[in-house]
Design an enzyme around this catalytic site. Sequence first.
Site, PDB file in Angstrom:
ATOM      1  N   CYS A   1      25.775   7.078  11.302  1.00 23.46           N
ATOM      2  CA  CYS A   1      25.144   8.361  10.943  1.00 23.46           C
ATOM      3  C   CYS A   1      25.596   9.517  11.834  1.00 23.46           C
ATOM      4  O   CYS A   1      25.282  10.674  11.532  1.00 23.46           O
ATOM      5  CB  CYS A   1      23.626   8.228  10.999  1.00 23.46           C
ATOM      6  SG  CYS A   1      22.972   6.984   9.871  1.00 23.46           S
TER       7      CYS A   1
ATOM      8  N   HIS B   1      18.116  13.478  13.658  1.00 22.75           N
ATOM      9  CA  HIS B   1      18.598  12.617  12.582  1.00 22.75           C
ATOM     10  C   HIS B   1      17.393  11.887  11.998  1.00 22.75           C
ATOM     11  O   HIS B   1      16.607  11.274  12.731  1.00 22.75           O
ATOM     12  CB  HIS B   1      19.612  11.608  13.122  1.00 22.75           C
ATOM     13  CG  HIS B   1      19.887  10.481  12.177  1.00 22.75           C
ATOM     14  ND1 HIS B   1      20.339  10.698  10.893  1.00 22.75           N
ATOM     15  CD2 HIS B   1      19.741   9.131  12.319  1.00 22.75           C
ATOM     16  CE1 HIS B   1      20.480   9.526  10.279  1.00 22.75           C
ATOM     17  NE2 HIS B   1      20.121   8.567  11.126  1.00 22.75           N
TER      18      HIS B   1
ATOM     19  N   LYS C   1       8.876  10.408  15.821  1.00 21.23           N
ATOM     20  CA  LYS C   1       8.723   9.624  17.053  1.00 21.23           C
ATOM     21  C   LYS C   1       9.567  10.213  18.174  1.00 21.23           C
ATOM     22  O   LYS C   1       9.138  10.255  19.333  1.00 21.23           O
ATOM     23  CB  LYS C   1       9.130   8.172  16.798  1.00 21.23           C
ATOM     24  CG  LYS C   1       8.137   7.381  15.970  1.00 21.23           C
ATOM     25  CD  LYS C   1       8.594   5.936  15.815  1.00 21.23           C
ATOM     26  CE  LYS C   1       7.591   5.116  15.013  1.00 21.23           C
ATOM     27  NZ  LYS C   1       8.015   3.701  14.870  1.00 21.23           N
TER      28      LYS C   1
ATOM     29  N   SER D   1      16.746  -0.851  16.515  1.00 23.15           N
ATOM     30  CA  SER D   1      17.426   0.411  16.244  1.00 23.15           C
ATOM     31  C   SER D   1      16.554   1.596  16.662  1.00 23.15           C
ATOM     32  O   SER D   1      17.042   2.573  17.240  1.00 23.15           O
ATOM     33  CB  SER D   1      17.780   0.508  14.760  1.00 23.15           C
ATOM     34  OG  SER D   1      18.615   1.618  14.519  1.00 23.15           O
TER      35      SER D   1
ATOM     36  N   SER E   1      24.060   4.660  14.649  1.00 25.26           N
ATOM     37  CA  SER E   1      23.919   3.296  15.152  1.00 25.26           C
ATOM     38  C   SER E   1      25.256   2.754  15.616  1.00 25.26           C
ATOM     39  O   SER E   1      26.315   3.143  15.140  1.00 25.26           O
ATOM     40  CB  SER E   1      23.348   2.403  14.059  1.00 25.26           C
ATOM     41  OG  SER E   1      22.005   2.744  13.794  1.00 25.26           O
TER      42      SER E   1
ATOM     43  N   ASP F   1       0.861  -1.176   0.000  1.00 25.51           N
ATOM     44  CA  ASP F   1       0.000   0.000   0.000  1.00 25.51           C
ATOM     45  C   ASP F   1       0.901   1.230   0.000  1.00 25.51           C
ATOM     46  O   ASP F   1       1.763   1.371   0.886  1.00 25.51           O
ATOM     47  CB  ASP F   1      -0.870  -0.003   1.261  1.00 25.51           C
ATOM     48  CG  ASP F   1      -1.813   1.189   1.349  1.00 25.51           C
ATOM     49  OD1 ASP F   1      -1.661   2.154   0.557  1.00 25.51           O
ATOM     50  OD2 ASP F   1      -2.694   1.164   2.223  1.00 25.51           O
TER      51      ASP F   1
ATOM     52  N   ASN G   1      17.291   8.685   2.784  1.00 25.76           N
ATOM     53  CA  ASN G   1      18.255   8.581   3.870  1.00 25.76           C
ATOM     54  C   ASN G   1      19.657   8.970   3.399  1.00 25.76           C
ATOM     55  O   ASN G   1      20.186   8.366   2.463  1.00 25.76           O
ATOM     56  CB  ASN G   1      18.257   7.138   4.395  1.00 25.76           C
ATOM     57  CG  ASN G   1      19.017   6.976   5.687  1.00 25.76           C
ATOM     58  OD1 ASN G   1      19.630   7.907   6.193  1.00 25.76           O
ATOM     59  ND2 ASN G   1      18.990   5.768   6.225  1.00 25.76           N
TER      60      ASN G   1
ATOM     61  N   GLU H   1      29.825   6.669   5.941  1.00 28.65           N
ATOM     62  CA  GLU H   1      29.877   5.235   6.179  1.00 28.65           C
ATOM     63  C   GLU H   1      29.802   4.503   4.840  1.00 28.65           C
ATOM     64  O   GLU H   1      29.482   3.316   4.786  1.00 28.65           O
ATOM     65  CB  GLU H   1      28.769   4.775   7.122  1.00 28.65           C
ATOM     66  CG  GLU H   1      27.363   5.164   6.756  1.00 28.65           C
ATOM     67  CD  GLU H   1      26.362   4.743   7.827  1.00 28.65           C
ATOM     68  OE1 GLU H   1      26.008   3.546   7.856  1.00 28.65           O
ATOM     69  OE2 GLU H   1      25.952   5.599   8.612  1.00 28.65           O
TER      70      GLU H   1
END
Length: 389
Positions: free
Chosen positions: A114, A236, A245, A204, A311, A29, A278, A82
Amino acid sequence: MKVGIDRIEFSTPNRYLDLVDLAHARGADPNKYLIGIGQRKMAVPTLSQDIVAMGANAAEGILENLDDAARASIGLLIVATESGVDQSKASALFVHDLLGLPTSMRAIEIKEACYGGTAGLQLAADFVRAHPGTKALVIAADIARYGLNTGGEVTQGAGAVAMLVSENPHILALEERSVVRSRSTDDFWRPNYSAEAFAKGKYSEQVYLEMFAEDWREAESLGLTQVSGLQALLFHIPFSKMGRKGLRSLEPIIPAADYERLTARFEKGIVYGQEVGNLYTASLYLSLISLLEQDESLCAGDRIGLFSYGSGSVAELFFGTLQPGYRDRLNRVGHEALLAARQRLSMDEYEAIFSASLVIDGSRQDIENGDPAAPHALVRMEGHERFYR
C-alpha cells in the site's frame, strides 16, 4: 521551487455491496462492520474494470482539463499497484496508450504494497525538481481481494486515484523533508500463484502502529510535526478504524485541542473510503480527496500531515501545505455523483462477479463491459494478450 499535487481525481467501479447485506449473509452483527471496522460499503469490480481501466479512467478527469502544451510537458507516468496485470510489462504502458500520452516520456510500474502510491508521488516530485518545466502523472490503482467468506472479506474494495505533480501546484505543495523507515515483516503478502492476499491481521495492525509511532517520534525530534499548527493528519486506511487507531495513539501525547481538531478532520477524510472500501495504494490519497472536498473549514496555507504505510513494510510521514484557490481544482460534485449513481448488488450478484475469472489458456474471451459509462475497459483476452478500449 514549490512542487506538489496540481490536480487529483479518483475512479471507482459502478457497483457496490452494502456491508449490512454482507453481515446478514455471513451471520455477523452489522455493527461489527459498521462500527467495529468503520466501513459501510465496498466497491465491486467486474472483469472489465481492472487496474489499467480504473487508472486510465481516473486520469481522464485530469487530462481533459489540460491544454496541448501541458500534456506535452508530462515526462513521467507512474502506476503504483499491488494488483498488476503482468509480471513483466508495466501497467503504465497500457495506461499510456489508452490516454494517448506523448511517446517521449518514461512510463513505469512501482510496487511496495500500500506504500506504492507514496513511493510514486515522492519519485514524481523528485523528477519535477530535477527537470524544471516538466510534470509527472501518478496513478495509484488497486483491487483488494481476500476471498469469499474469509476474515478479510469485509475489507475489500477497488478504485484508483490519479495525481498530476508539477511546479507551483494548485492543490498541495509538498515539503521536501519527511520521515521514512523500512523493515522486513511478514504481515501481509500475495504470492504469484494466488489471486487473493494473505494477512496476519493483528500483527499487521501492530506493525502499522509501531511504525507510525517511530515516524512520529523522529519527525517530532526534527521539528517537523509542529502539531499546534497542523490542521489535519491523514492515514493510510485499509479500513477507517485502522487510521482512527493511529490517530488515537497521539491522544496521550499532544494537547487536547490539537487532538480534537485532528480528529474532526480525520472524520471528513474517511467519508469516501467508507463508501468504496480498501484501495491499497490509493487509500491515503482518496482520504486526501475526501478531506479537501468534505471539509469546508480548511484554508489556503493550512498544513496537512500524511502517514503512508505498506505492509512488508515501509512507512512514511510527510507534510504539505494547501495552496490558494485549491478548491477550484477539486471535483466534489462529480465525485459525489459517481458514488450516488452506483448499483447496489445482491449477495448472489456480488459472489458471481467475484468468482468470475479471465482465461489463462490463451483462448479468446470477450468481456462484458460492466460499466458502459466509463471511458476505458478491458474488452478481450486473446493469445494471452489484453485488449482495452
